[in-house]
Design an enzyme around this catalytic site. Structure first.
Site, PDB file in Angstrom:
ATOM      1  CB  THR A  28      -0.739   0.176   0.953  1.00  0.00           C
ATOM      2  OG1 THR A  28      -1.540  -1.437   1.746  1.00  0.00           O
ATOM      3  CG2 THR A  28      -1.924   1.212   0.948  1.00  0.00           C
TER       4      THR A  28
ATOM      5  CE  LYS B 165       4.625   1.002  12.290  1.00  0.00           C
ATOM      6  NZ  LYS B 165       4.371   1.471  11.396  1.00  0.00           N
TER       7      LYS B 165
ATOM      8  N   GLY C 200      -6.482  -0.289   4.851  1.00  0.00           N
ATOM      9  CA  GLY C 200      -5.454  -0.470   4.925  1.00  0.00           C
ATOM     10  C   GLY C 200      -4.474   0.443   5.409  1.00  0.00           C
TER      11      GLY C 200
ATOM     12  CE  LYS D  97       3.041   4.073  14.385  1.00  0.00           C
ATOM     13  NZ  LYS D  97       1.659   3.994  14.070  1.00  0.00           N
TER      14      LYS D  97
HETATM   15  N1  HSE Z   1      -0.871   0.482  11.372  1.00  0.00           N
HETATM   16  C1  HSE Z   1      -0.099   2.123  11.925  1.00  0.00           C
HETATM   17  C2  HSE Z   1      -2.012   2.602  12.459  1.00  0.00           C
HETATM   18  C3  HSE Z   1      -0.370   2.725  10.630  1.00  0.00           C
HETATM   19  O1  HSE Z   1      -3.034   2.085  12.553  1.00  0.00           O
HETATM   20  O2  HSE Z   1      -1.793   3.965  12.854  1.00  0.00           O
HETATM   21  C4  HSE Z   1       1.313   2.781  10.034  1.00  0.00           C
HETATM   22  O3  HSE Z   1       2.016   3.189  11.232  1.00  0.00           O
END
Ligand code: HSE
Length: 437
Positions: free
Chosen positions: A13, A106, A187, A205
């Site tokens: 994506t 990350k 996505g 993060k």
């Molecule tokens: N899967 C993550 C979220 C997006 O839902 O914030 C990419 O960091």
């Protein structure tokens, strides 16, 4: 003029979003980069699968990521695969081969960041990762270049769009399974959605943000991480009656000797700063005695918002700008936020029998946990009566000790669920807080 040649690891994506954006904005990108850009090679898991590419974009596509990292005809490697050990090997190889690297990953940087930043510095190369935290929000740029000097005392973030979207849907009465399926179809979720739900995506993060805010490296086991997997619409309905919103918060608190770090669901006042952050949006609230309060908000998940951030890093790299984090400073003391006192919400499902409430109250009293209010709505299923309870301030670990006293005892039909009630008045600048004993 020579093209700036990009090699992409992965074409999912985000990869498709990057290629599409570069094609759609090629003149602007060339102007900002100082030369035209071209995606000349892509490595994917299954090179035989047909891929859609914009007109005029005809990269070599194969299944050999390491060969791409060593390819002398590539200037910049963009890693968009995810995972930990394989990307570690590829990023390392690309840096050692003299290429700058941009990544949205990350997990690999939260796990092996020091090693990879060191390799980048040793080879005089850039390792840029803006897209790895909060997608469209340029929080790393802000932390690295946009703020005046002076410590950030607190950082409070909504850093996982999938969790935030699901909590919003639960609030509307949707089931957890349906809310997750929707986030995946749109996505937003990681390829392994347990990372989103368990809080670890936000934990990774937070580790990266801590690296920039405090200047030191933290290991993932120093972060208290809790997920949203057990939250149900019944909890959100209780919160609504109390004018609370449920958010999965990532929190950095500077203490006298170090920092406390945690990720997990927390109730916040419906009028507080982060309460209106909906859907896949992320937000970061920074507090400092130097500059007061600063809130950044934007799309935190999804192909194009993430791709936009990757493209911004690509343009920085093409200009030779952007910075790899400096050498990590001395380790600091990391406190467990579970030692902090707060009011908590607890939801039980119990058998509708005499003495059940007395047993619950007794277990709490054993650990000196004081109950502020109890609500037990009548239920149709006598084996699963919900009991909602709010405590007076208590450290989370003390409450957990009290709840564990209830154990499997025939009166509860499932493990209790507890959620901290964040004191949103604390979300004001007050300087470092003492680290609890
Ligand atoms: N899967 C993550 C979220 C997006 O839902 O914030 C990419 O960091």
């Amino acid at each position: 003029m020579d093209h700036y040649r990009l090699g992409l690891l992965g074409y999912g994506t985000v990869g498709q979003g990057v290629v599409e954006l570069l094609a759609r904005t090629q003149d602007e990108c060339a102007a900002r980069a100082g030369r035209p850009l071209a995606v000349t090679r892509i490595a994917v898991g299954d090179p035989t699968r047909p891929r859609s590419l914009p007109d005029g974009c005809a990269p070599r596509i194969d299944g050999d990521p390491l060969a791409l990292c060593h390819d002398p005809d590539i200037d910049l490697v963009v890693e968009l695969v995810g995972g930990v050990e394989r990307p570690r090997e590829w990023i390392r190889a690309a840096l050692e081969a003299g290429k700058d690297v941009v990544t949205a990953n990350k997990a690999v940087l939260a796990t092996h960041g020091e090693e990879l930043f060191t390799v980048a510095r040793e080879h005089g190369k850039l390792l840029l990762f803006e897209a790895s935290v909060a997608a469209a929000i340029p929080i790393l740029q802000v932390l690295q270049q946009g703020l005046p000097a002076g410590p950030i005392d607190r950082l409070t973030g909504i850093l996982n769009g999938t969790s935030n979207r699901i909590l919003g849907r639960l609030e509307q009465g949707m089931s957890f399974a349906d809310a997750l399926a929707e986030a995946q179809a749109d996505g937003f979720a990681e390829s392994d959605p347990t990372l989103d739900l368990s809080g670890w995506d936000a934990g990774h993060k937070l580790a990266l943000l801590t690296r920039l805010v405090v200047g030191t490296s933290v290991s993932l086991d120093q972060i208290r991480v809790e997920g949203i997997e057990r939250i149900e619409p019944i909890d959100l309905a209780f919160g609504e009656r109390h004018h609370w919103k449920l958010k999965s918060l990532a929190e950095l608190r500077r203490t006298e000797g170090g920092v406390s770090l945690g990720v997990g669901p927390a109730w916040i006042d419906a009028e507080s700063e982060l309460a209106t952050v909906h859907d896949e949006y992320n937000a970061v609230l920074l507090e400092s005695e130097t500059f007061g309060t600063l809130v950044l908000q934007g799309k935190g998940a999804g192909g194009l918002p993430t791709a936009g951030s990757v493209v911004a890093d690509i343009l920085r790299a093409a200009r030779g700008e952007g910075s790899t984090p400096a050498v990590a400073g001395e380790p600091v003391e990391i406190c467990d936020p579970g030692l902090d006192s707060a009011r908590h919400y607890v939801r039980f499902r119990a058998k509708d029998r005499p003495g059940v409430l007395a047993r619950i109250a007794g277990a709490l009293a054993e650990e000196d946990v004081s109950i502020a209010s109890v609500e037990q709505p009548e239920a149709t299923d006598p084996d699963r009566v919900p009991v909602h309870l709010v405590t007076h301030p208590v450290p989370t670990i003390t409450l957990d000790a009290a709840l564990s006293r209830l154990g499997p005892n025939g009166i509860l039909s499932e493990e209790p669920l507890r959620i901290r009630i964040a004191d949103t008045n604390v979300l004001r600048v007050k300087g470092p807080t003492p680290c609890p004993a």
